[in-house]
Structure formats: C-alpha cells, structure tokens
Scaffold this motif. Sequence first.
Motif, PDB file in Angstrom:
ATOM      1  N   THR A 193     -26.678  39.640  28.826  1.00 14.86           N
ATOM      2  CA  THR A 193     -25.813  39.114  27.768  1.00 14.86           C
ATOM      3  C   THR A 193     -26.264  37.728  27.295  1.00 14.86           C
ATOM      4  OG1 THR A 193     -24.315  38.218  29.429  1.00 14.86           O
ATOM      5  CG2 THR A 193     -23.802  40.398  28.559  1.00 14.86           C
ATOM      6  N   GLU A 194     -27.010  36.998  28.118  1.00 11.51           N
ATOM      7  CA  GLU A 194     -27.451  35.654  27.736  1.00 11.51           C
ATOM      8  C   GLU A 194     -28.399  35.672  26.542  1.00 11.51           C
ATOM      9  OE1 GLU A 194     -28.470  36.576  31.179  1.00 11.51           O
ATOM     10  OE2 GLU A 194     -26.408  36.183  31.761  1.00 11.51           O
ATOM     11  N   ILE A 195     -29.098  36.776  26.348  1.00 11.17           N
ATOM     12  CA  ILE A 195     -30.085  36.795  25.270  1.00 11.17           C
ATOM     13  C   ILE A 195     -29.613  37.563  24.037  1.00 11.17           C
ATOM     14  CG2 ILE A 195     -32.008  36.462  26.850  1.00 11.17           C
ATOM     15  CD1 ILE A 195     -32.659  39.430  26.493  1.00 11.17           C
TER      16      ILE A 195
END
Length: 140
Positions: free
Chosen positions: A10-12
Amino acid sequence: DYTNPEEYPTEIQDYLAAFEQCLGSVDEMLKAMMLVSRSDLQKLEPLEQAKLDLVSVYTLNSLFWVYLVNQGVNPKEHPVKQELERVRTYMNRVKEIAEKKKASKLDKGAASRFVRNALWEPSAENEKKSKGPGKGKKRK
C-alpha cells in the motif's frame, strides 16, 4: 488498469498512480507531436528546430532509461547515460545561443552621445562665477 491493488504494498499505491498519470501525459504529448507534419516543422526557425529536435531526442533517451530500469538493467552503466549527457551539452549550447540572440547589442554611436551629453561641461560664465572672490567655501 492492469494491476490489482492487493498485489503490491500500500505504500507505493500513490507512486504507481502518479507514474501511470505521467505515462498518460507523455503518451498524449507524443500523439500530439506525431500529428504535426514534418513540413510544418521545417517552417520553424533553425534555432527552434534545434530545440525541438534536442527535446525529442532527450525525451526518447529518457524513456529508454525508464525502460532499462523496469527491465532491471542499471542505466548508469549503459551507453544511454553518455547519450543523455551529450544531448544535455547541446541543449546548453542552444540555450547560450538563444541568450546571446536576446542580449541587447551595444550601439557605440548612441553610447558615446549619451556619455558626451551626460558629462558636465563648464561654460565661460560658470567658470568666471566660480573663480570670483568669496564664492568658494572655506574648509576647516
């Protein structure tokens, strides 16, 4: 959208969305450039043609750089790096030429007239008045 958001961290997600948007912008610009006929481009001034050609070459090499990164190849060790540097050198040269073209030219005649008129020349009357007795200030 070819990817499932659950397949990557989800960070990217934001980075991938921005990357996809940028690719879409590049695609639109390339399509717009392809619609312009070469005869229309030849009507440009030589300096403008050089700028357009250099930007096109730089863009294509930059896209190839991105392709190499996506393929797992280090582009810093690939000849594309030297090509980008070479094109960047020419872009700087064109920029210098454009700046020289915009720079104002010195009109020697006008400059000498300006200086001549700006300098104070004492007239005969002013000279007599300034040399008269009691006119000068005494210094302490």
